[in-house]
Design a protein around this motif. Structure first.
Motif, PDB file in Angstrom:
ATOM      1  N   ALA A 322      43.183   1.856  60.179  1.00  0.00           N
ATOM      2  CA  ALA A 322      43.742   2.337  58.908  1.00  0.00           C
ATOM      3  C   ALA A 322      45.110   2.987  59.135  1.00  0.00           C
ATOM      4  O   ALA A 322      46.038   2.796  58.328  1.00  0.00           O
ATOM      5  CB  ALA A 322      42.783   3.322  58.258  1.00  0.00           C
ATOM      6  N   TRP A 323      45.248   3.728  60.215  1.00  0.00           N
ATOM      7  CA  TRP A 323      46.523   4.376  60.508  1.00  0.00           C
ATOM      8  C   TRP A 323      47.616   3.347  60.778  1.00  0.00           C
ATOM      9  O   TRP A 323      48.756   3.481  60.303  1.00  0.00           O
ATOM     10  CB  TRP A 323      46.358   5.327  61.682  1.00  0.00           C
ATOM     11  CG  TRP A 323      47.639   5.923  62.204  1.00  0.00           C
ATOM     12  CD1 TRP A 323      48.102   5.865  63.481  1.00  0.00           C
ATOM     13  CD2 TRP A 323      48.608   6.693  61.474  1.00  0.00           C
ATOM     14  NE1 TRP A 323      49.300   6.531  63.592  1.00  0.00           N
ATOM     15  CE2 TRP A 323      49.633   7.054  62.373  1.00  0.00           C
ATOM     16  CE3 TRP A 323      48.702   7.098  60.151  1.00  0.00           C
ATOM     17  CZ2 TRP A 323      50.736   7.795  61.990  1.00  0.00           C
ATOM     18  CZ3 TRP A 323      49.803   7.851  59.763  1.00  0.00           C
ATOM     19  CH2 TRP A 323      50.805   8.191  60.678  1.00  0.00           C
ATOM     20  N   GLY A 335      44.982   9.852  55.603  1.00  0.00           N
ATOM     21  CA  GLY A 335      44.618  11.192  56.034  1.00  0.00           C
ATOM     22  C   GLY A 335      45.262  11.499  57.375  1.00  0.00           C
ATOM     23  O   GLY A 335      45.871  10.637  58.011  1.00  0.00           O
ATOM     24  N   VAL A 336      45.143  12.752  57.802  1.00  0.00           N
ATOM     25  CA  VAL A 336      45.635  13.179  59.111  1.00  0.00           C
ATOM     26  C   VAL A 336      44.443  13.711  59.887  1.00  0.00           C
ATOM     27  O   VAL A 336      43.740  14.614  59.428  1.00  0.00           O
ATOM     28  CB  VAL A 336      46.725  14.260  58.993  1.00  0.00           C
ATOM     29  CG1 VAL A 336      47.154  14.741  60.371  1.00  0.00           C
ATOM     30  CG2 VAL A 336      47.932  13.729  58.226  1.00  0.00           C
ATOM     31  N   SER A 337      44.227  13.152  61.063  1.00  0.00           N
ATOM     32  CA  SER A 337      43.106  13.554  61.904  1.00  0.00           C
ATOM     33  C   SER A 337      43.590  13.634  63.344  1.00  0.00           C
ATOM     34  O   SER A 337      44.783  13.484  63.628  1.00  0.00           O
ATOM     35  CB  SER A 337      41.955  12.550  61.771  1.00  0.00           C
ATOM     36  OG  SER A 337      42.339  11.295  62.310  1.00  0.00           O
ATOM     37  N   GLN A 338      42.655  13.840  64.250  1.00  0.00           N
ATOM     38  CA  GLN A 338      43.033  13.882  65.663  1.00  0.00           C
ATOM     39  C   GLN A 338      43.582  12.542  66.132  1.00  0.00           C
ATOM     40  O   GLN A 338      44.329  12.482  67.106  1.00  0.00           O
ATOM     41  CB  GLN A 338      41.818  14.293  66.503  1.00  0.00           C
ATOM     42  CG  GLN A 338      41.394  15.736  66.285  1.00  0.00           C
ATOM     43  CD  GLN A 338      40.237  16.152  67.164  1.00  0.00           C
ATOM     44  OE1 GLN A 338      39.517  15.313  67.682  1.00  0.00           O
ATOM     45  NE2 GLN A 338      40.052  17.448  67.331  1.00  0.00           N
ATOM     46  N   GLN A 343      51.411  11.877  65.991  1.00  0.00           N
ATOM     47  CA  GLN A 343      52.400  10.954  65.450  1.00  0.00           C
ATOM     48  C   GLN A 343      52.878  11.386  64.070  1.00  0.00           C
ATOM     49  O   GLN A 343      54.058  11.213  63.741  1.00  0.00           O
ATOM     50  CB  GLN A 343      51.816   9.544  65.336  1.00  0.00           C
ATOM     51  CG  GLN A 343      51.762   8.779  66.640  1.00  0.00           C
ATOM     52  CD  GLN A 343      51.252   7.367  66.407  1.00  0.00           C
ATOM     53  OE1 GLN A 343      50.040   7.132  66.353  1.00  0.00           O
ATOM     54  NE2 GLN A 343      52.163   6.434  66.270  1.00  0.00           N
ATOM     55  N   ALA A 344      51.974  11.955  63.274  1.00  0.00           N
ATOM     56  CA  ALA A 344      52.311  12.293  61.891  1.00  0.00           C
ATOM     57  C   ALA A 344      53.030  13.630  61.776  1.00  0.00           C
ATOM     58  O   ALA A 344      53.918  13.787  60.931  1.00  0.00           O
ATOM     59  CB  ALA A 344      51.041  12.313  61.039  1.00  0.00           C
ATOM     60  N   LEU A 345      52.665  14.601  62.622  1.00  0.00           N
ATOM     61  CA  LEU A 345      53.198  15.949  62.494  1.00  0.00           C
ATOM     62  C   LEU A 345      53.852  16.388  63.793  1.00  0.00           C
ATOM     63  O   LEU A 345      53.341  16.121  64.881  1.00  0.00           O
ATOM     64  CB  LEU A 345      52.079  16.928  62.117  1.00  0.00           C
ATOM     65  CG  LEU A 345      51.246  16.611  60.867  1.00  0.00           C
ATOM     66  CD1 LEU A 345      50.191  17.670  60.668  1.00  0.00           C
ATOM     67  CD2 LEU A 345      52.118  16.485  59.632  1.00  0.00           C
ATOM     68  N   SER A 346      54.980  17.074  63.665  1.00  0.00           N
ATOM     69  CA  SER A 346      55.606  17.666  64.848  1.00  0.00           C
ATOM     70  C   SER A 346      54.980  19.015  65.163  1.00  0.00           C
ATOM     71  O   SER A 346      54.990  19.467  66.302  1.00  0.00           O
ATOM     72  CB  SER A 346      57.112  17.807  64.619  1.00  0.00           C
ATOM     73  OG  SER A 346      57.370  18.586  63.463  1.00  0.00           O
TER      74      SER A 346
END
Length: 676
Positions: A322-323, A335-338, A343-346
């Protein structure tokens, strides 16, 4: 022989050149890695992902998130949650024509053979006159018929039918007059192998003989929370024709009156919803919370819903898949997960440079939920209401560090809970600090000694205290959580013995009270503090939601009073008293209220997640042209490897050509035969 070899080599070289040039040509034209039919993503379609197949599409049964995300778009209710307004969440009309009202009335019932009069409530509901079911073969001529109040009453009778197994029946069957009798009657028919008989009287559900668009619900006790149940898909109108025609297949053949209707369902692959032409008029809200206009959330104010023509749910069990699709632009939300956090957040709350460069937006949501650890209040060591037992439980609570759980298991996402009620609900106090939830190991050891167990040892026997921790953490994350529980509590000198079970076995042990200490959680069915405070209400003891078996008469009396009240200062004061009683008794150690991040593609608009409602996609708007442009940009083919191969083939073939030519020009000397 040699000329044949040269000719074959030339043909092979020409073939390789032809294939290379063909590949280069296709690359220049453009390669399409889209999982959808060509050109589809340029249309008014919303692309979302489900982590699994819905368990059911029957609105009387659907309770999991995957089912709810589909069902709530097909089956609307009398009320709905405002898409924009929060703190508090606001109920608006959906299928209802007027807001429901109730009056206090005397209700007579037979209890233990005696007629008893108690004060109840009579609720009145008026539905819209322009409602129709979607077109479906279950109706004459395949055309959806008008909806009346009788369709709502039929839905409530399905809730009470034991054969349907509705998960919220316990919210109603002890309050709606006659519902328990109706349940028992249907149960007896089921045991005799007979079909349900909905003609059996249920006096608490009343149709108005003079108005086919009005019905009433008679309760034998005050229950203001009924309004929230009227915003759930369980109470949607259901056509009896569909239930009769499709039988068990009704769970896969929904027939509703909502904004969307089911077009296609391919298990393990996709679910496609399209706009229902028989839907009633709905419009995007014209008001919101402060800041919503600046955030662009009112740009579509007043427009008729929905703002997309189709919703495609891809069923994707692997989060990494999905990512990857989201990064390619083939999913509109993520969504944001482990799996993708780095990759999504600094850093927490900050998008990575790559995400910012793409115009992707970040949102954060606090869940209407709470996690907690539970002591078995019937346990001879850790249960009970003595000073010794309370000190022992408080000591363990102080030894535990909930922030460490949040940091390690939820990448820092979560708000340490001080009590049951989550943020956003009436009764939540952001300034309250639970005295036993502030991690303090020294104080914990002091209270443990006061309880009679210095260093975790019983001086009377010389034996170390043992705490059995039952859990369902059979996967890697669960084992990590269990290890952290052991690490924190054993600092007191108490030996922690974990017992891990598959969830069905774990749930069975909880229901039977076969545990000392467990970890649990609760997600709101509706945004009222009663829905959380009931977790410690004595009559709700296991197998009900009160898994601790906590039973304090003072708390119970306050709960009964609080449940019947509307929000206001008096109700807030009672909630505070209940909190103080429960905190001092210590049947629970409160964990966290969940927080989550989500990512929104630049072409998707009007996204404001609701912690309760699951029908938000009908408000979403898509700039399909921008999506198609960015998909092409983000998935532009990399031609350099192909160009390099052509160059390599060109340069590398030259020496080979020369060798073959030289060999073909050689003269073969034939030695004459020797004379004998």
């Amino acid at each position: 022989m040699q000329s044949v070899t040269l000719a074959a080599f030339r043909r092979l070289t020409a073939l390789l050149w032809g294939l290379s040039l063909l590949g280069l040509g296709l690359g220049l034209v453009g390669c399409d890695n889209s999982p959808y039919p060509p050109g589809e993503t340029g249309k008014s379609i919303l692309y979302l992902a489900l982590g699994d197949d819905p368990k059911t599409l029957d609105p009387s049964v659907a309770y999991d998130v995957a089912s709810g995300e589909v069902v709530n778009l097909i089956y609307p209710a009398y009320l709905e949650y405002d898409h924009l307004k929060r703190n508090p969440l606001q109920l608006d009309l959906d299928l209802g024509a007027t807001m429901p009202v109730y009056q206090t009335v005397p209700v007579q019932e037979m209890v233990d053979g005696k007629r008893v009069t108690r004060m109840g409530q009579l609720w009145t509901f008026h539905i819209r006159h322009d409602l129709r079911f979607q077109d479906d073969p279950c109706f004459p001529g395949g055309k959806g018929r008008p909806i009346t109040a009788a369709d709502f009453v039929f839905s409530f009778k399905r809730i009470a039918d034991p054969g349907v197994n509705c998960p919220i029946v316990n919210y109603l069957d002890d309050k709606v007059v006659g519902m328990r009798d109706f349940e028992n009657y249907q149960m007896q028919r089921e045991k005799r192998g007979l079909p349900p008989d909905y003609s059996y009287p249920l006096p608490g559900l009343q149709l108005d003989p003079h108005d086919p668009y009005t019905f009433r619900i008679l309760l034998d006790q005050p229950y203001p929370q009924l309004r929230y149940l009227m915003a759930m898909s369980f109470t949607t109108p259901i056509p009896h024709e569909a239930v009769e025609k499709y039988g068990k297949n009704f769970a896969r053949h929904p027939v509703g009156c909502g904004t969307f209707m089911l077009k296609e369902y391919v298990p393990k692959d996709r679910i496609v919803l399209v706009v229902n032409p028989n839907r009633h008029p709905e419009y995007y809200p014209s008001e919101g919370d402060p800041g919503d206009r600046a955030a662009g959330l009112l740009a579509d104010a007043g427009k008729q819903l929905p703002l997309v023509k189709e919703i495609r749910f891809s069923i994707i069990k692997e989060p990494l898949t999905a990512w990857n699709l989201f990064q390619q632009g083939y999913l509109d939300l993520s969504g944001v997960s482990q799996i993708n956090f780095q990759q999504a957040l600094s850093s927490p709350g900050q998008l990575s440079p790559e995400m910012r460069a793409r115009g992707i937006r970040l949102f954060k949501t606090t869940g209407a939920d709470v996690s907690y650890f539970i002591f078995n209040m019937d346990d001879p060591v850790y249960g009970g209401y003595t000073r010794r037992a309370k000190l022992l439980r408080h000591a363990i609570a102080l030894a535990m560090n909930q922030q460490e759980f949040i940091d390690l298991l939820s990448v820092g996402l979560g708000k340490p809970a001080q009590f049951l009620i989550p943020p956003g609900l009436f009764g939540y106090d952001p300034n309250y600090k639970n005295p036993y939830q502030q991690h303090n190991l020294e104080l914990a050891k002091k209270l443990l000694a006061e309880a009679g167990y210095p260093g975790g040892v019983d001086p009377k026997t010389g034996q170390r205290l043992v705490l059995y921790y039952d859990n369902s953490g059979v996967d890697a994350e669960g084992r990590l959580q269990t290890a952290l529980v052991i690490k924190q509590i054993q600092k007191l000198g108490i030996e922690v013995v974990p017992r891990s079970w598959r969830f069905p076995i774990f749930q069975s042990r909880v229901d039977q009270g076969q545990f000392q200490f467990i970890y649990f959680g609760w997600v709101a069915d509706y945004p009222d503090p009663e829905n959380f405070l009931l977790l410690l209400y004595g009559p709700n003891r296991r197998p009900g939601p009160n898994a601790a078996g906590y039973n304090n008469p003072a708390y119970n009396a306050l709960f009964t009073k609080m449940r019947a009240m509307e929000d206001g200062p008096e109700r807030a004061e009672i909630i505070q008293q209940m909190r103080n009683i429960a905190v001092e008794d210590g049947p629970m150690i409160y964990g966290a209220h969940s927080e989550s991040y989500g990512l929104v593609q630049p072409w998707l608009h009007n996204v404001k997640p609701n912690p309760i409602a699951l029908d938000s996609p009908k408000y979403y708007a898509v700039d399909a042209g921008e999506r198609l442009r960015l998909q092409r940009e983000w998935n532009r083919p990399n031609l350099w490897p192909l160009v390099g191969f052509v160059v390599f083939l060109t340069v590398g073939s030259l020496p080979a050509v020369q060798v073959v030519r030289q060999r073909s020009r050689r003269h073969v000397r034939v030695r004459p035969p020797e004379e004998s």
